[in-house]
Design an enzyme around this catalytic site. Structure first.
Site, PDB file in Angstrom:
ATOM      1  N   LYS A 277      61.442  19.405 -58.484  1.00  0.00           N
ATOM      2  CA  LYS A 277      62.730  19.888 -57.743  1.00  0.00           C
ATOM      3  C   LYS A 277      62.501  20.473 -56.570  1.00  0.00           C
ATOM      4  O   LYS A 277      61.818  21.430 -56.322  1.00  0.00           O
ATOM      5  CB  LYS A 277      63.347  20.660 -58.748  1.00  0.00           C
ATOM      6  CG  LYS A 277      64.866  21.280 -58.061  1.00  0.00           C
ATOM      7  CD  LYS A 277      65.497  22.104 -58.975  1.00  0.00           C
ATOM      8  CE  LYS A 277      66.793  22.989 -58.246  1.00  0.00           C
ATOM      9  NZ  LYS A 277      67.433  23.768 -59.230  1.00  0.00           N
ATOM     10  N   ASP A 282      69.109  27.077 -52.406  1.00  0.00           N
ATOM     11  CA  ASP A 282      70.481  26.852 -53.268  1.00  0.00           C
ATOM     12  C   ASP A 282      71.491  27.749 -53.069  1.00  0.00           C
ATOM     13  O   ASP A 282      71.259  28.928 -53.527  1.00  0.00           O
ATOM     14  CB  ASP A 282      69.798  26.650 -54.644  1.00  0.00           C
ATOM     15  CG  ASP A 282      70.861  26.441 -55.708  1.00  0.00           C
ATOM     16  OD1 ASP A 282      72.311  26.124 -55.074  1.00  0.00           O
ATOM     17  OD2 ASP A 282      70.557  26.324 -56.808  1.00  0.00           O
ATOM     18  N   LYS A 289      77.198  30.896 -55.015  1.00  0.00           N
ATOM     19  CA  LYS A 289      76.245  31.835 -55.899  1.00  0.00           C
ATOM     20  C   LYS A 289      76.817  33.362 -55.145  1.00  0.00           C
ATOM     21  O   LYS A 289      77.235  33.466 -54.169  1.00  0.00           O
ATOM     22  CB  LYS A 289      74.655  31.865 -55.629  1.00  0.00           C
ATOM     23  CG  LYS A 289      74.312  30.743 -56.443  1.00  0.00           C
ATOM     24  CD  LYS A 289      72.619  30.648 -56.369  1.00  0.00           C
ATOM     25  CE  LYS A 289      72.112  29.356 -56.879  1.00  0.00           C
ATOM     26  NZ  LYS A 289      72.349  29.523 -58.483  1.00  0.00           N
ATOM     27  N   ASP A 300      63.784  27.604 -54.793  1.00  0.00           N
ATOM     28  CA  ASP A 300      64.346  26.392 -55.875  1.00  0.00           C
ATOM     29  C   ASP A 300      63.576  25.224 -55.346  1.00  0.00           C
ATOM     30  O   ASP A 300      63.958  24.097 -55.796  1.00  0.00           O
ATOM     31  CB  ASP A 300      65.836  26.506 -55.290  1.00  0.00           C
ATOM     32  CG  ASP A 300      66.395  25.884 -56.672  1.00  0.00           C
ATOM     33  OD1 ASP A 300      65.866  26.151 -57.734  1.00  0.00           O
ATOM     34  OD2 ASP A 300      67.724  25.447 -56.649  1.00  0.00           O
ATOM     35  N   GLU A 361      72.879  21.432 -59.423  1.00  0.00           N
ATOM     36  CA  GLU A 361      72.534  20.527 -58.481  1.00  0.00           C
ATOM     37  C   GLU A 361      71.242  19.933 -58.653  1.00  0.00           C
ATOM     38  O   GLU A 361      70.867  18.551 -58.199  1.00  0.00           O
ATOM     39  CB  GLU A 361      72.638  20.911 -56.956  1.00  0.00           C
ATOM     40  CG  GLU A 361      71.239  21.900 -56.415  1.00  0.00           C
ATOM     41  CD  GLU A 361      71.089  22.978 -57.160  1.00  0.00           C
ATOM     42  OE1 GLU A 361      71.894  23.557 -57.874  1.00  0.00           O
ATOM     43  OE2 GLU A 361      69.897  23.277 -57.117  1.00  0.00           O
ATOM     44  N   ARG A 363      69.763  18.964 -61.489  1.00  0.00           N
ATOM     45  CA  ARG A 363      69.581  17.901 -62.291  1.00  0.00           C
ATOM     46  C   ARG A 363      69.969  16.627 -61.586  1.00  0.00           C
ATOM     47  O   ARG A 363      69.607  15.560 -61.939  1.00  0.00           O
ATOM     48  CB  ARG A 363      70.527  18.232 -63.625  1.00  0.00           C
ATOM     49  CG  ARG A 363      71.942  18.259 -63.354  1.00  0.00           C
ATOM     50  CD  ARG A 363      72.710  19.126 -64.204  1.00  0.00           C
ATOM     51  NE  ARG A 363      72.403  20.659 -64.427  1.00  0.00           N
ATOM     52  CZ  ARG A 363      72.791  21.480 -65.242  1.00  0.00           C
ATOM     53  NH1 ARG A 363      73.780  20.967 -66.316  1.00  0.00           N
ATOM     54  NH2 ARG A 363      72.197  22.732 -65.202  1.00  0.00           N
TER      55      ARG A 363
HETATM   56  N1  BES Z   1      68.344  26.945 -58.883  1.00  0.00           N
HETATM   57  C1  BES Z   1      69.343  27.552 -59.928  1.00  0.00           C
HETATM   58  C2  BES Z   1      68.541  27.943 -61.223  1.00  0.00           C
HETATM   59  C3  BES Z   1      67.982  29.179 -60.950  1.00  0.00           C
HETATM   60  C4  BES Z   1      68.523  30.295 -61.535  1.00  0.00           C
HETATM   61  C5  BES Z   1      66.636  29.152 -60.730  1.00  0.00           C
HETATM   62  C6  BES Z   1      67.840  31.564 -61.301  1.00  0.00           C
HETATM   63  C7  BES Z   1      65.988  30.122 -60.515  1.00  0.00           C
HETATM   64  C8  BES Z   1      66.558  31.700 -61.044  1.00  0.00           C
HETATM   65  C9  BES Z   1      70.215  26.088 -60.587  1.00  0.00           C
HETATM   66  O1  BES Z   1      70.297  25.148 -59.386  1.00  0.00           O
HETATM   67  C10 BES Z   1      71.481  26.897 -60.798  1.00  0.00           C
HETATM   68  O2  BES Z   1      72.144  27.227 -60.160  1.00  0.00           O
HETATM   69  N2  BES Z   1      71.917  26.400 -62.046  1.00  0.00           N
HETATM   70  C11 BES Z   1      73.064  26.919 -62.636  1.00  0.00           C
HETATM   71  C12 BES Z   1      73.497  25.792 -63.691  1.00  0.00           C
HETATM   72  C13 BES Z   1      74.981  26.136 -64.184  1.00  0.00           C
HETATM   73  C14 BES Z   1      76.069  26.107 -63.174  1.00  0.00           C
HETATM   74  C15 BES Z   1      75.341  25.201 -65.118  1.00  0.00           C
HETATM   75  C16 BES Z   1      72.939  28.216 -63.526  1.00  0.00           C
HETATM   76  O3  BES Z   1      71.709  28.372 -63.973  1.00  0.00           O
HETATM   77  O4  BES Z   1      73.779  29.067 -63.350  1.00  0.00           O
HETATM   78 ZN    ZN Z   2      68.888  24.900 -57.903  1.00  0.00          ZN
HETATM   79 ZN    ZN Z   3      72.212  25.581 -58.131  1.00  0.00          ZN
END
Ligand code: BES
Ligand code: ZN
Ligand code: ZN
Length: 509
Positions: A277, A282, A289, A300, A361, A363
């Protein structure tokens, strides 16, 4: 760093620092015994001999040095012609994992000790510590090489300053054992790759753009003779990689899909794909966020960094299987064109996806890359991604999540990770949870049901939808890719997690 072994008895080894390994049992047995004997100079530099020659036991007692694992005690040792003398505690471990880990920690402490005294020429008397086992020796060298890292690219004061210790030049091991010291080159290829991954992760997202990852991948390909192909926005549109494009829509930086290929000399039918990835920042997109949630989101792209770096090591180490890297890379930002929650996109596989949260995003870009990897012939696919915050909740910050549709591959990855000291734990692909990613309007949606929990599992199930027959494993490294403080061989910031496991896996296939 040059490592040499000295088996002969040295009357006066030349160096800035002598490190002597001491076990708890040894320290206990010295109690009131070794006394100062000035007529003698140490010959084999064993712990007992150095202690008795210099009459050090009283100081051990005074400073409460018991030879506990990792404990150190320092003396100035002009008497034997070496400015610094340090004893380091050592205890052999019982189970395999903590054993290997202990050697890596030991290497790390050796480096930190040398750094503390600014020593460039270090003599290490191994005494009761054996490095005969090649996994132990590998871990020990990894510990040293991985600790020799600091990130000061953006610091105006420390850059190039004398304060910066550049590392051990010569490490002389005093031992009677025959060691497979020639594995140092292979270990160095892997640790150098890990440090490359850290550099990429630590780079500011302003500098580490998708185009920068392309540049680095091209450099790696050029230097190591890997084949490289880069799909740009137009190529991606022609192919129909619309899930990757949909994430990129909100950014001014163009997205890419990088493909690096390693082919062994003797053609192999085993084709392995590594998919990383590469979200270089992000923001969450329209599902934005929070401020603190965004702080570290330059990391990320840690999966992409691990894959590019692993390919560099693979090109040097030349395993017998074919390895293809697929790195989808883009920013996840916001502008007037950004993807909206509710948008439906048909990706490369032909499946339609309802995007309900633009922060899920990773996935999406992986879906297109996984499909391409399998379509082009990969039989074994491993993806690595900072995919979900939920994995942090599930496993804490010391362990990555492993999901797989194939027990054998899961086992091979676990073994590789155990050797590397990178902790991974297998998580289940719970079939019943598939219903949570069903969409009313499209084939599938990009988030599960938050109130039901299991966010890492639904994310993995989403990825699984884009795998047909291949043996596939997914490493969710969101919790382990980046850390806030130094921890032995891992410094605060990017860890380079996964490089060692991926390389070891590929070499074991
Ligand atoms: N890049 C994030 C995941 C992440 C979180 C990486 C904390 C490192 C530290 C990912 O893209 C994300 O934001 N995932 C969301 C998914 C949710 C919206 C279903 C998450 O984990 O909150
Ligand atoms: Zn991400
Ligand atoms: Zn994300």
């Amino acid at each position: 760093m040059k490592i040499t072994i000295n088996r002969s008895n040295l009357a006066k080894p030349a160096g800035d620092l002598l490190i002597v390994v001491a076990t708890k049992e040894q320290v206990l047995s010295f109690k009131n015994k070794p006394s100062k004997n000035n007529n003698k100079t140490p010959v084999d530099f064993s712990c007992k001999e150095v202690v008795s020659t210099l009459g050090l036991y009283k100081d051990f007692e005074l400073q409460e040095f018991e030879g506990k694992e990792g404990q150190t005690i320092h003396f100035s040792s002009k008497e034997i012609g070496i400015p610094h003398l340090v004893f380091i505690g050592w205890q052999s471990q019982k189970d395999l994992f903590s054993q290997i880990d202990a050697y890596r920690k030991f290497g790390s402490i050796i480096f930190s000790t040398a750094k503390k005294y600014g020593a460039k020429n270090v003599i290490l008397s191994l005494d009761k510590l054996s490095l005969k086992n090649s996994s132990h020796l590998t871990a020990f060298i990894e510990g040293i090489e991985l600790t020799n890292y600091s990130y000061d690219k953006y610091k105006s004061s420390e850059k190039g300053s004398k304060k910066n210790y550049s590392g051990i030049d010569n490490l002389i091991l005093l031992t009677k054992e025959t060691l497979q010291i020639n594995l140092h080159n292979d270990v160095k290829a892997i640790t150098d790759a890990t440090l490359l991954a850290r550099d990429l992760i630590n780079l500011s997202p302003r500098d580490c753009t998708p185009s920068h990852l392309v540049k680095v991948a091209r450099e790696v390909a050029r230097d190591t003779k890997l084949a490289v192909r880069v799909y740009d926005k137009d190529d991606l549109a022609k192919m129909g990689a619309n899930l990757l494009l949909s994430v990129a829509q909100g950014s001014d930086e163009p997205p890419y899909l990088i493909n690096l290929n390693y082919k062994p000399k003797k053609p192999s039918s085993k084709i392995v794909a590594l998919v990383g990835k590469g979200i270089t920042f992000d923001s969450g997109g329209l599902s934005i966020k929070s401020g603190t949630g965004m702080e570290d989101m330059k990391m990320d792209m840690s999966g992409a960094a691990a894959v590019i770096a692993a390919m560099k090591a693979i090109a040097i180490l030349k395993p017998s299987v074919e390895v293809r890297a697929y790195i989808p890379t883009t920013e996840n930002m916001i502008n007037g064109k950004a993807t909206r929650p509710g948008d439906v996109i048909k990706g490369l596989s032909g499946k339609t996806v309802e995007i309900l949260n633009t922060d899920a995003e990773g996935r999406l870009i992986l879906a297109d890359a996984l499909h391409l990897a399998e379509k082009e012939g990969a039989k074994i696919i491993v993806d690595i991604a900072t995919l979900t915050g939920a994995i942090v909740v599930a496993l804490g910050s010391g362990c990555a999540g492993l999901f797989s549709n194939n027990d054998r591959l899961a086992q091979q990855l676990t073994t590789a990770a155990d050797q590397s000291g990178e902790k991974i734990w297998r998580m289940p692909l719970v079939d019943e949870y598939k219903q949570y990613i069903k969409s009313r309007v499209a084939d599938i949606k990009n988030i599960g049901n938050a109130s039901k929990g299991g966010g890492s599992i639904t994310a993995a199930l989403f990825l699984n939808e884009f795998i047909d027959k291949a043996a596939w494993a997914h490493l969710d490294i969101a919790a382990v890719a980046f850390q806030d403080s130094d921890k032995y061989c891992n410094k605060a910031g990017g860890v380079g997690f996964g490089v060692r496991t991926l390389v070891k896996l590929v070499r074991s296939l």
